[in-house]
Design a protein around this motif. Sequence first.
Motif, PDB file in Angstrom:
ATOM      1  N   ARG A 118       1.020  -1.146  -0.214  1.00 17.05           N
ATOM      2  CA  ARG A 118      -0.070  -0.581  -0.505  1.00 17.05           C
ATOM      3  C   ARG A 118       1.067   1.505   0.041  1.00 17.05           C
ATOM      4  O   ARG A 118       2.171   1.100   0.710  1.00 17.05           O
ATOM      5  CB  ARG A 118      -0.885   0.005   1.217  1.00 17.05           C
ATOM      6  CG  ARG A 118      -1.065   1.499   2.034  1.00 17.05           C
ATOM      7  CD  ARG A 118      -2.828   1.216   1.994  1.00 17.05           C
ATOM      8  NE  ARG A 118      -3.466   2.816   1.966  1.00 17.05           N
ATOM      9  CZ  ARG A 118      -3.429   3.900   1.136  1.00 17.05           C
ATOM     10  NH1 ARG A 118      -3.863   4.075   0.158  1.00 17.05           N
ATOM     11  NH2 ARG A 118      -3.526   5.709   1.685  1.00 17.05           N
ATOM     12  N   THR A 131       4.813   1.793   0.756  1.00 16.87           N
ATOM     13  CA  THR A 131       5.875   2.717   0.099  1.00 16.87           C
ATOM     14  C   THR A 131       5.657   4.301   0.490  1.00 16.87           C
ATOM     15  O   THR A 131       5.538   4.954  -0.216  1.00 16.87           O
ATOM     16  CB  THR A 131       5.393   2.090  -1.502  1.00 16.87           C
ATOM     17  OG1 THR A 131       4.439   2.947  -1.457  1.00 16.87           O
ATOM     18  CG2 THR A 131       5.549   1.176  -2.108  1.00 16.87           C
ATOM     19  N   LYS A 162       5.176   7.742  -2.306  1.00 14.56           N
ATOM     20  CA  LYS A 162       3.919   8.006  -2.244  1.00 14.56           C
ATOM     21  C   LYS A 162       5.084   9.999  -1.949  1.00 14.56           C
ATOM     22  O   LYS A 162       4.429  10.650  -2.445  1.00 14.56           O
ATOM     23  CB  LYS A 162       3.305   8.041  -0.912  1.00 14.56           C
ATOM     24  CG  LYS A 162       2.124   7.285  -1.118  1.00 14.56           C
ATOM     25  CD  LYS A 162       1.445   7.620  -1.980  1.00 14.56           C
ATOM     26  CE  LYS A 162       1.017   6.140  -2.999  1.00 14.56           C
ATOM     27  NZ  LYS A 162       0.555   6.152  -4.524  1.00 14.56           N
ATOM     28  N   GLN A 167      -2.038  -1.987 -10.199  1.00 10.45           N
ATOM     29  CA  GLN A 167      -0.518  -2.319 -10.266  1.00 10.45           C
ATOM     30  C   GLN A 167      -0.013  -2.880 -11.093  1.00 10.45           C
ATOM     31  O   GLN A 167       1.345  -3.668 -11.113  1.00 10.45           O
ATOM     32  CB  GLN A 167      -0.679  -2.623  -8.813  1.00 10.45           C
ATOM     33  CG  GLN A 167      -0.730  -1.713  -7.694  1.00 10.45           C
ATOM     34  CD  GLN A 167      -0.405  -0.624  -7.042  1.00 10.45           C
ATOM     35  OE1 GLN A 167       0.723  -0.593  -7.498  1.00 10.45           O
ATOM     36  NE2 GLN A 167      -0.983   0.563  -7.857  1.00 10.45           N
TER      37      GLN A 167
HETATM   38  N1  TRP Z   1       1.928   1.107  -5.539  1.00  9.34           N
HETATM   39  C1  TRP Z   1       1.060   0.333  -4.038  1.00  9.34           C
HETATM   40  C2  TRP Z   1      -0.064   1.726  -4.276  1.00  9.34           C
HETATM   41  O1  TRP Z   1       0.347   2.904  -4.622  1.00  9.34           O
HETATM   42  C3  TRP Z   1       1.453   0.661  -3.278  1.00  9.34           C
HETATM   43  C4  TRP Z   1       2.088  -1.072  -3.531  1.00  9.34           C
HETATM   44  C5  TRP Z   1       3.676  -1.324  -3.365  1.00  9.34           C
HETATM   45  C6  TRP Z   1       1.741  -2.244  -4.108  1.00  9.34           C
HETATM   46  N2  TRP Z   1       3.791  -2.759  -3.249  1.00  9.34           N
HETATM   47  C7  TRP Z   1       3.026  -3.340  -3.323  1.00  9.34           C
HETATM   48  C8  TRP Z   1       0.627  -2.478  -4.380  1.00  9.34           C
HETATM   49  C9  TRP Z   1       2.426  -5.046  -4.025  1.00  9.34           C
HETATM   50  C10 TRP Z   1       0.123  -4.107  -4.360  1.00  9.34           C
HETATM   51  C11 TRP Z   1       1.018  -5.869  -3.994  1.00  9.34           C
HETATM   52  O2  TRP Z   1      -0.566   1.422  -3.185  1.00  9.34           O
END
Ligand code: TRP
Length: 378
Positions: free
Chosen positions: A85, A118, A122, A229
């Motif tokens: 997330r 992450t 962000k 994603q």
């Molecule tokens: N990029 C995703 C987001 O903005 C966060 C994320 C990082 C993610 N690793 C992941 C989502 C693996 C799903 C699976 O929410």
Amino acid sequence: MDEKTGTNEGYVLTPWVASGNIDYDDLIVRFGTSRIDQGLLNRIEDLTGELHFMLRREIFYSHRDFNWILDEYEKGNHFAMYTGRGPSGHTHVGHLMPWIFAKWLQDKFDVELYFQLTDDEKYLFNFDMDQETTHSYALENALDVIALGFDPKKTHIMIDTDYIKTLYPIALRVAKRLNFSNVKAVFGFDNSVNIGSIFYTSIQSAPCFVPTELKGRDVPVVIPCGIDQDPHFRLTRDVASKIGYCKPALLHNKLAPSLDGTGKMSASIPKTTIFTTDEPSDVKSKLSDAFTGGCISAKEQREKGGNPDICAIQNYRYYLFEEDDEVVADISMRCRQGEILCGECKSLLIHKVNTFLERHKKGREKAKDIIDGLLLID
Ligand code: TRP
């Protein structure tokens, strides 16, 4: 039309933008994924004894290589799960969708979960967010993950900036094999994008290979995630074998709908999104204002009936808050026949959501006591 970025005249879907009327069947073709077909559903049901409602309802509807994950599982080579997330704010109930499903997979297959927060992503992509804010939302979001009841012994949460010593060498291996032109083609970046964003996919790729590094053997990994994603992981899969790892498998879900009847639930539009931290009165007012398939007057609706197919309230039930197919079907039928009106229907859901959130908030409080044991920090 752009085949790689999931953009056509009707909608745009990238990891950072979702707008228009997303055509999920079209995405399977455009991204080149596979549908979760009856054969795969039967296989999952044979192994788990039941089908989660998100599989029955085709909310999880697309995959890459999940059959391979099950082949390995049947050979005794247990897989790990990875999801994540981007901590841009509080968690909303739409985010919980893939996590609730991941919890089911953990229970059924007894597998470890690696969860990435992450804060770096962000910070890089949202111009107005500073590093303290993204990091503190990461900790807040971690409480929501833990509150869902994952097995604490089998759940590992990494905040990127706190686990970077482990992530960075793996990310470098990925980054060395990705060209700017690959990344540009998949995400539609132009020359104005900051260079951290160009590198970022290698950081989101790294956890795919963390289980293998930690265990010292090839661990198959499946990623349950929103189909938005997929572009990241397409790149990851392209480089995996070149750097000596197995390709991660994926299970893709459709995105949770918003309360105004358009697009996906988005944290940037708080009025049409329910957050796990919302008070019962917020839930009540947001759901009361939701878009429904009802008529202008109660009299007309009793005569003509409503349209549950376009109703945000019924969508919420379908996607998240009602596991029982018969209850969903019964409400749809009574709505069409004009037997249940929007007010009553909304109250039922308000009660359901508030009951869920009350329990979830208790889970968040308890999570504060155990979070330290789940965080991977190096
Ligand atoms: N990029 C995703 C987001 O903005 C966060 C994320 C990082 C993610 N690793 C992941 C989502 C693996 C799903 C699976 O929410």
